[in-house]
Design an enzyme around this catalytic site. Structure first.
Site, short mmCIF file in Angstrom:
data_model
loop_
_atom_site.label_atom_id
_atom_site.label_comp_id
_atom_site.label_asym_id
_atom_site.label_seq_id
_atom_site.Cartn_x
_atom_site.Cartn_y
_atom_site.Cartn_z
CB SER A 1 -0.89 0.00 1.25
OG SER A 1 -1.49 1.27 1.47
CE1 TYR B 1 -4.09 -2.44 5.02
CE2 TYR B 1 -3.29 -0.20 4.68
CZ TYR B 1 -3.76 -1.40 4.16
OH TYR B 1 -3.89 -1.56 2.80
#
Length: 284
Positions: free
Chosen positions: A176, A189
């Site tokens: 990401s 995350y």
């Protein structure tokens, strides 16, 4: 496809409930297939919706049979399987938790039993949860996020490796933009996504002698079911507005990166990360 997109919905939906989203994410491949993945078999975790669905349909259009591993979103998974079959390819649905090593081993076994081989592994399943501060991040959430987002990738890779063909196997990991820019309310995350970048680079070196390529894709703000499931309504409505292009990306705009890395077009690439993120500049 026009780059004008409708404002995202502001009502929360459950993770994976793609059929509840308004507007629906765009997953349809933009070009006719030319057989880039003919006679190959791909296993995609988190393949039921969002980026995973777009990758599954894109791979099928290029000739691959697809195994879709997902947690519990049966309706979305069945829809994705139907889309794969509409491309003339076989689809296999496998439900379960990739954070459990035994499940990953069993899932790969089912793929090999059904299709006779496994050529491409896409580690894509992930979860994310917002917390205002690290002081509010519980140990249980920290462990759960790493169990899915990191351990799951390790487990599935371990299970798949004995079956991936020498000089032809491919592993693609989803990371990401948060691995590069960070995200203050998703510390766990972001940390897992950074770990996957390091995992990708290390694994690519470890498997170089087998000719198995390992790469990653680091999407920016993409319109998937994970967004309305993770954020409050106001943030959902602004999703993607801070990107250089001023809008969220669509899964179809990301899936082409996976197709490139899975195909022979990327035969001289390993240990790399592609960045479909709306024009945000990051170090690779």
């Amino acid at each position: 496809m026009s780059e004008q997109v409708q404002p995202p919905q502001t009502q929360p939906v459950q993770p994976g409930r793609e059929h509840d989203m308004n507007p629906r994410p765009e997953f349809e491949p933009r070009y006719p297939g030319v057989g880039k993945l003919a006679d190959r078999v791909a296993l995609i975790t988190g393949g039921d919706s969002g980026i995973g669905r777009a990758v599954a349909v894109g791979f099928a259009r290029e000739g691959a049979d697809v195994a879709i591993v997902y947690l519990e979103e049966h309706a979305d998974a069945e829809e994705t399987a139907a889309l794969v079959k509409a491309e003339g390819q076989r689809a296999l649905l496998i439900a379960g938790n990739i954070g459990e090593e035994s499940f990953c081993h069993d899932a790969v076994g089912k793929v090999v039993e059904a299709f006779g081989r496994l050529d491409i592994l896409v580690n894509n399943a992930a979860e994310q949860h917002e917390v205002a501060s690290i002081t509010e991040l519980s140990g249980a959430q920290l462990e759960q996020t790493f169990q899915t987002n990191v351990f799951g990738y390790f487990y599935m890779t371990k299970a798949a490796l004995p079956h991936l063909p020498t000089n032809a196997g491919t592993i693609i990991n989803t990371t990401s933009i948060t691995a590069y820019h960070g995200y203050p309310t998703m510390l766990d995350y972001s940390a897992t996504r950074g770990a996957i970048v390091a995992f990708t680079r290390s694994l690519s070196t470890a498997l170089a002698d087998r000719g198995i390529r390992v790469n990653a894709v680091a999407p920016g703000p993409i319109w998937t079911p994970l967004i309305p499931a993770s954020f409050e309504a106001g943030k959902v409505a602004r999703h993607g507005a801070s990107s250089t292009m001023g809008r969220p990306g669509q899964p179809a705009e990301v899936a082409s990166c996976y197709l490139f890395l899975a195909s022979g077009d990327a035969s001289y690439m390993s240990g790399q990360v592609l960045h479909p993120n709306g024009g945000q500049i990051v170090g690779s």
